[in-house]
Design a protein around this motif. Structure first.
Motif, PDB file in Angstrom:
ATOM      1  N   HIS A  43      -6.973   4.005   7.064  1.00 35.33           N
ATOM      2  CA  HIS A  43      -7.833   5.166   6.858  1.00 35.33           C
ATOM      3  C   HIS A  43      -9.137   4.758   6.160  1.00 35.33           C
ATOM      4  CE1 HIS A  43      -5.256   8.468   8.226  1.00 35.33           C
ATOM      5  NE2 HIS A  43      -4.252   7.683   7.870  1.00 35.33           N
ATOM      6  N   ARG A  44     -10.174   5.545   6.352  1.00 35.02           N
ATOM      7  CA  ARG A  44     -11.529   5.143   5.957  1.00 35.02           C
ATOM      8  C   ARG A  44     -11.649   4.768   4.484  1.00 35.02           C
ATOM      9  NH1 ARG A  44     -13.832  10.333   9.259  1.00 35.02           N
ATOM     10  NH2 ARG A  44     -14.095   9.355  11.311  1.00 35.02           N
ATOM     11  N   SER A  45     -11.146   5.625   3.604  1.00 35.71           N
ATOM     12  CA  SER A  45     -11.316   5.359   2.172  1.00 35.71           C
ATOM     13  C   SER A  45     -10.479   4.176   1.713  1.00 35.71           C
ATOM     14  CB  SER A  45     -10.926   6.598   1.358  1.00 35.71           C
ATOM     15  OG  SER A  45      -9.565   6.947   1.602  1.00 35.71           O
ATOM     16  N   ARG A  46      -9.476   3.798   2.510  1.00 33.08           N
ATOM     17  CA  ARG A  46      -8.611   2.684   2.132  1.00 33.08           C
ATOM     18  C   ARG A  46      -9.069   1.379   2.762  1.00 33.08           C
ATOM     19  NH1 ARG A  46      -3.351   6.437   3.380  1.00 33.08           N
ATOM     20  NH2 ARG A  46      -3.741   7.984   1.730  1.00 33.08           N
ATOM     21  N   ILE A  47      -9.585   1.429   3.980  1.00 36.29           N
ATOM     22  CA  ILE A  47     -10.133   0.211   4.571  1.00 36.29           C
ATOM     23  C   ILE A  47     -11.364  -0.218   3.770  1.00 36.29           C
ATOM     24  CG2 ILE A  47     -11.827   1.043   6.264  1.00 36.29           C
ATOM     25  CD1 ILE A  47      -9.019  -1.434   7.105  1.00 36.29           C
ATOM     26  N   ALA A  48     -12.044   0.753   3.160  1.00 35.27           N
ATOM     27  CA  ALA A  48     -13.170   0.420   2.281  1.00 35.27           C
ATOM     28  C   ALA A  48     -12.696  -0.375   1.076  1.00 35.27           C
ATOM     29  CB  ALA A  48     -13.875   1.700   1.820  1.00 35.27           C
ATOM     30  N   VAL A  49     -11.537  -0.013   0.543  1.00 32.50           N
ATOM     31  CA  VAL A  49     -10.967  -0.729  -0.604  1.00 32.50           C
ATOM     32  C   VAL A  49     -10.534  -2.133  -0.195  1.00 32.50           C
ATOM     33  CG1 VAL A  49      -8.892  -0.801  -2.039  1.00 32.50           C
ATOM     34  CG2 VAL A  49     -10.300   1.256  -1.982  1.00 32.50           C
ATOM     35  N   LEU A  50      -9.914  -2.260   0.976  1.00 30.51           N
ATOM     36  CA  LEU A  50      -9.521  -3.587   1.447  1.00 30.51           C
ATOM     37  C   LEU A  50     -10.752  -4.456   1.670  1.00 30.51           C
ATOM     38  CD1 LEU A  50      -7.399  -5.602   2.321  1.00 30.51           C
ATOM     39  CD2 LEU A  50      -7.375  -4.521   4.593  1.00 30.51           C
ATOM     40  N   ASP A 105       0.805  -1.225   0.000  1.00 26.63           N
ATOM     41  CA  ASP A 105       0.000   0.000   0.000  1.00 26.63           C
ATOM     42  C   ASP A 105       0.840   1.278   0.000  1.00 26.63           C
ATOM     43  OD1 ASP A 105       0.904  -0.219   2.623  1.00 26.63           O
ATOM     44  OD2 ASP A 105      -1.079  -0.133   3.548  1.00 26.63           O
ATOM     45  N   ALA A 106       2.059   1.225   0.548  1.00 27.95           N
ATOM     46  CA  ALA A 106       2.845   2.442   0.727  1.00 27.95           C
ATOM     47  C   ALA A 106       3.156   3.198  -0.569  1.00 27.95           C
ATOM     48  CB  ALA A 106       4.131   2.126   1.488  1.00 27.95           C
ATOM     49  N   PRO A 107       3.595   2.509  -1.648  1.00 28.56           N
ATOM     50  CA  PRO A 107       3.923   3.272  -2.864  1.00 28.56           C
ATOM     51  C   PRO A 107       2.748   4.069  -3.427  1.00 28.56           C
ATOM     52  CG  PRO A 107       4.825   1.064  -3.004  1.00 28.56           C
ATOM     53  CD  PRO A 107       3.919   1.081  -1.817  1.00 28.56           C
ATOM     54  N   TYR A 108       1.542   3.613  -3.167  1.00 27.22           N
ATOM     55  CA  TYR A 108       0.368   4.276  -3.726  1.00 27.22           C
ATOM     56  C   TYR A 108      -0.158   5.415  -2.852  1.00 27.22           C
ATOM     57  CZ  TYR A 108       0.227  -0.119  -6.371  1.00 27.22           C
ATOM     58  OH  TYR A 108       0.539  -1.199  -7.162  1.00 27.22           O
ATOM     59  N   PHE A 109       0.072   5.335  -1.537  1.00 24.34           N
ATOM     60  CA  PHE A 109      -0.657   6.208  -0.619  1.00 24.34           C
ATOM     61  C   PHE A 109       0.198   7.120   0.254  1.00 24.34           C
ATOM     62  CE2 PHE A 109      -3.871   2.532  -0.691  1.00 24.34           C
ATOM     63  CZ  PHE A 109      -4.644   3.131  -1.682  1.00 24.34           C
ATOM     64  N   VAL A 146      -6.047   1.364  -6.960  1.00 19.30           N
ATOM     65  CA  VAL A 146      -5.242   0.333  -6.301  1.00 19.30           C
ATOM     66  C   VAL A 146      -6.038  -0.962  -6.184  1.00 19.30           C
ATOM     67  CG1 VAL A 146      -3.967  -0.268  -4.204  1.00 19.30           C
ATOM     68  CG2 VAL A 146      -3.946   2.090  -5.058  1.00 19.30           C
ATOM     69  N   LEU A 147      -7.318  -0.844  -5.864  1.00 21.71           N
ATOM     70  CA  LEU A 147      -8.179  -2.028  -5.796  1.00 21.71           C
ATOM     71  C   LEU A 147      -8.146  -2.800  -7.099  1.00 21.71           C
ATOM     72  CD1 LEU A 147     -10.406  -3.799  -4.497  1.00 21.71           C
ATOM     73  CD2 LEU A 147     -12.076  -2.117  -5.334  1.00 21.71           C
ATOM     74  N   SER A 148      -8.200  -2.101  -8.228  1.00 25.63           N
ATOM     75  CA  SER A 148      -8.178  -2.761  -9.533  1.00 25.63           C
ATOM     76  C   SER A 148      -6.874  -3.524  -9.739  1.00 25.63           C
ATOM     77  CB  SER A 148      -8.364  -1.718 -10.631  1.00 25.63           C
ATOM     78  OG  SER A 148      -8.243  -2.302 -11.909  1.00 25.63           O
ATOM     79  N   ILE A 149      -5.751  -2.923  -9.351  1.00 27.80           N
ATOM     80  CA  ILE A 149      -4.454  -3.589  -9.481  1.00 27.80           C
ATOM     81  C   ILE A 149      -4.417  -4.852  -8.628  1.00 27.80           C
ATOM     82  CG2 ILE A 149      -1.977  -3.376  -9.020  1.00 27.80           C
ATOM     83  CD1 ILE A 149      -2.341  -0.324  -9.571  1.00 27.80           C
ATOM     84  N   TRP A 150      -4.830  -4.743  -7.389  1.00 32.95           N
ATOM     85  CA  TRP A 150      -4.768  -5.883  -6.474  1.00 32.95           C
ATOM     86  C   TRP A 150      -5.734  -6.990  -6.887  1.00 32.95           C
ATOM     87  CZ3 TRP A 150      -4.484  -2.884  -1.170  1.00 32.95           C
ATOM     88  CH2 TRP A 150      -3.199  -2.320  -1.047  1.00 32.95           C
ATOM     89  N   GLN A 151      -6.902  -6.612  -7.406  1.00 33.57           N
ATOM     90  CA  GLN A 151      -7.822  -7.638  -7.903  1.00 33.57           C
ATOM     91  C   GLN A 151      -7.204  -8.395  -9.072  1.00 33.57           C
ATOM     92  OE1 GLN A 151     -11.492  -5.540  -8.749  1.00 33.57           O
ATOM     93  NE2 GLN A 151     -12.368  -6.080  -6.761  1.00 33.57           N
ATOM     94  N   ASP A 152      -6.556  -7.683  -9.967  1.00 33.63           N
ATOM     95  CA  ASP A 152      -5.905  -8.347 -11.093  1.00 33.63           C
ATOM     96  C   ASP A 152      -4.805  -9.288 -10.607  1.00 33.63           C
ATOM     97  OD1 ASP A 152      -7.538  -7.041 -12.878  1.00 33.63           O
ATOM     98  OD2 ASP A 152      -6.043  -5.534 -13.455  1.00 33.63           O
ATOM     99  N   GLU A 153      -4.045  -8.859  -9.617  1.00 37.65           N
ATOM    100  CA  GLU A 153      -2.997  -9.713  -9.047  1.00 37.65           C
ATOM    101  C   GLU A 153      -3.613 -10.983  -8.456  1.00 37.65           C
ATOM    102  OE1 GLU A 153       0.519  -9.443  -8.461  1.00 37.65           O
ATOM    103  OE2 GLU A 153       0.529  -7.913 -10.024  1.00 37.65           O
TER     104      GLU A 153
END
Length: 296
Positions: free
Chosen positions: A258-265, A208-212, A229-236
């Protein structure tokens, strides 16, 4: 000043390359229970150690780290419990000492605690004796707080010195999770010798660090929105699933919490859980399985 690399003899450049190398692949023919993919979630609980390592003791950066322990960790633990997903937490010893009870909360929830340095030091800036001393001190602290001695290490910032593997072997660790030579587990080779140490590889793509990361005084600026980032991780994950391999992810409570990122996880875990045959496991559990499969 040393000799320029373009002047090196073959034995010099070959020696550097072959000092620590990927050996046999340990990707198993099958995962436990007939699962189609292994999912290895991990969190580096760096908290305040990032600024402390650099001698930054002012409240601003320390508060960013404190967020990880105060808000990020509870959110992460609740989310993992919701999905029944065991994970691995790599904890600098200073973080563990600063936040009383945090390491125990990981263990009580069924998660793994692994080594992540003393104060998130840069191994390549240390002497071999300094690196060894900090690694052994950190292992002692985590053993005392977790009740069991760590079996795996992730070097701070994935900073792997010329001496790290030898120290890892002296510590008697079963695995490292700092290098990037494969998508799946492999055995580390040191100077041509198989070591028995398993590498559970990482990658900046799955961090997550390089993106955020945001730093107002440097060029570090978030450049990918959370759902990008969600799209990248889903593809992985999707290709790991198709290949029958492993999907490994590295996150930090002060970043992903953080809120917008825990939503992505959360969306990512929904996506993963929507597939049949998913094995959520700690890094140690995956290492145990691939070693057992290789020895069968």
């Amino acid at each position: 000043m040393g000799v320029e690399p373009w002047r090196w003899d073959e034995d010099v450049w070959r020696g550097h390359v072959e000092h620590v190398r990927a050996g046999r692949s340990l990707r198993p023919a099958r995962w436990p229970g007939g699962a189609k993919v292994a999912v290895a979630l991990s969190f580096d609980s760096d908290h305040e150690t990032l600024p402390l390592r650099d001698g930054d003791v002012l409240p601003g950066k320390l508060a960013q780290g404190e967020y990880g322990a105060r808000v990020g960790v509870p959110r992460v633990l609740r989310l993992l419990e919701r999905y029944g997903a065991p994970a691995s937490f790599f904890v600098p010893a200073v973080s563990a000492l600063l936040h009383d009870g945090e390491v125990k909360s990981y263990v009580d929830a069924g998660h793994e605690v692994g080594l992540h340095g003393w104060i998130h030091e840069r191994n390549t800036a240390l002497t071999p004796a300094e690196e060894r001393d900090l690694a052994f001190r950190a292992a002692d602290v985590l053993e005392r707080l977790a009740g069991t001695r760590p079996v795996g290490i992730r070097t701070p910032s994935w900073d792997f010195s010329a001496h790290t593997l030898a120290i890892t072997r002296e510590l008697g660790l079963r695995y490292d999770s700092s290098l990037m030579a494969d998508d799946d587990c492999y055995e580390l080779v040191e100077n041509g010798e198989p070591t028995g140490v398993v590498e559970l590889p990482v990658e900046w793509i799955r961090d997550d660090a390089p993106y955020f990361v945001m730093d107002r005084f440097t060029s570090s600026r978030p450049y990918t929105p959370p759902r990008g980032v969600l799209s990248i991780w889903q593809d992985e994950f999707d290709l790991a699933y198709a290949e029958g391999g492993m999907f490994q992810l590295t996150m930090h409570p002060h970043i992903i919490g953080h809120r917008s990122r825990i939503a992505v996880l959360t969306e990512l875990l929904d996506h993963i859980s929507g597939h049949e045959g998913v094995w959520f496991a700690t890094h140690a559990q995956i290492v145990d399985h691939v070693v057992e499969a290789a020895e069968a």
